[in-house]
Design an enzyme around this catalytic site. Structure first.
Site, PDB file in Angstrom:
ATOM      1  N   HIS A   1      28.151 -11.733  18.613  1.00 28.28           N
ATOM      2  CA  HIS A   1      28.555 -12.127  19.970  1.00 28.28           C
ATOM      3  C   HIS A   1      29.595 -13.233  19.929  1.00 28.28           C
ATOM      4  CE1 HIS A   1      25.089 -14.878  19.187  1.00 28.28           C
ATOM      5  NE2 HIS A   1      25.817 -15.765  19.843  1.00 28.28           N
TER       6      HIS A   1
ATOM      7  N   HIS B   1      31.319 -20.674  20.610  1.00 29.53           N
ATOM      8  CA  HIS B   1      31.116 -20.286  19.217  1.00 29.53           C
ATOM      9  C   HIS B   1      31.206 -18.769  19.082  1.00 29.53           C
ATOM     10  CE1 HIS B   1      26.855 -20.092  20.725  1.00 29.53           C
ATOM     11  NE2 HIS B   1      26.774 -19.043  19.931  1.00 29.53           N
TER      12      HIS B   1
ATOM     13  N   GLU C   1      28.234 -19.317  14.190  1.00 30.75           N
ATOM     14  CA  GLU C   1      26.799 -19.062  14.093  1.00 30.75           C
ATOM     15  C   GLU C   1      26.613 -17.876  13.152  1.00 30.75           C
ATOM     16  OE1 GLU C   1      25.075 -17.821  17.831  1.00 30.75           O
ATOM     17  OE2 GLU C   1      23.019 -18.137  17.120  1.00 30.75           O
TER      18      GLU C   1
END
Ligand code: CO
Length: 134
Positions: free
Chosen positions: A7, A79, A130
């Site tokens: 994502h 992020h 991440e």
């Protein structure tokens, strides 16, 4: 080592307005808002054919995205999340290469119920990264 783009997370000041923008203007499929007090955010998932967008609105007094929104009044990309097959092996390899893992360095359970780690943006082209266990 890194796999799919899981994502892209976008910090927003007004989750309802941002959700409407993605749903109505961009024609995307969006979820209901999901409060995640343990992460200090309320999330709306935007489902795209090949990945997800996560709209993040601060939740609570010490939300990790509150400061970001102070610096980025219109919101912005917060992020990006890549999947890895083995998060501990990925962490060890990155630390060996000199990358900084944020927090304790131990994976936490992220927004999708899977272990995640965050990597320092200064080590990755100015982008908070991440890693999520695939
Ligand atoms: Co994320």
């Amino acid at each position: 080592m890194i796999g799919r783009l899981n994502h892209v997370a976008i910090a927003v000041k007004d989750l309802a307005a941002s959700t409407a923008l993605y749903r109505d203007t961009l024609g995307a499929r969006v979820s209901q808002p999901l409060p995640q007090p343990e992460h200090g955010v309320t999330v709306v998932f935007v489902e795209l054919p090949n990945t997800k967008i996560e709209l993040l609105e601060p939740l609570g007094a010490d939300s990790p995205i509150a400061k970001f929104l102070e610096r980025n009044a219109d919101g912005g990309i917060h992020h990006i999340c890549y999947e890895v097959d083995d998060i501990l092996a990925a962490r060890d390899r990155l630390k060996e290469a000199g990358a900084r893992v944020l927090g304790t360095g131990e994976p936490r359970i992220g927004a999708h119920g899977k272990p995640v780690l965050f990597l320092h943006p200064k080590d990755f082209c100015g982008t908070l990264v991440e890693l999520e266990q695939a």
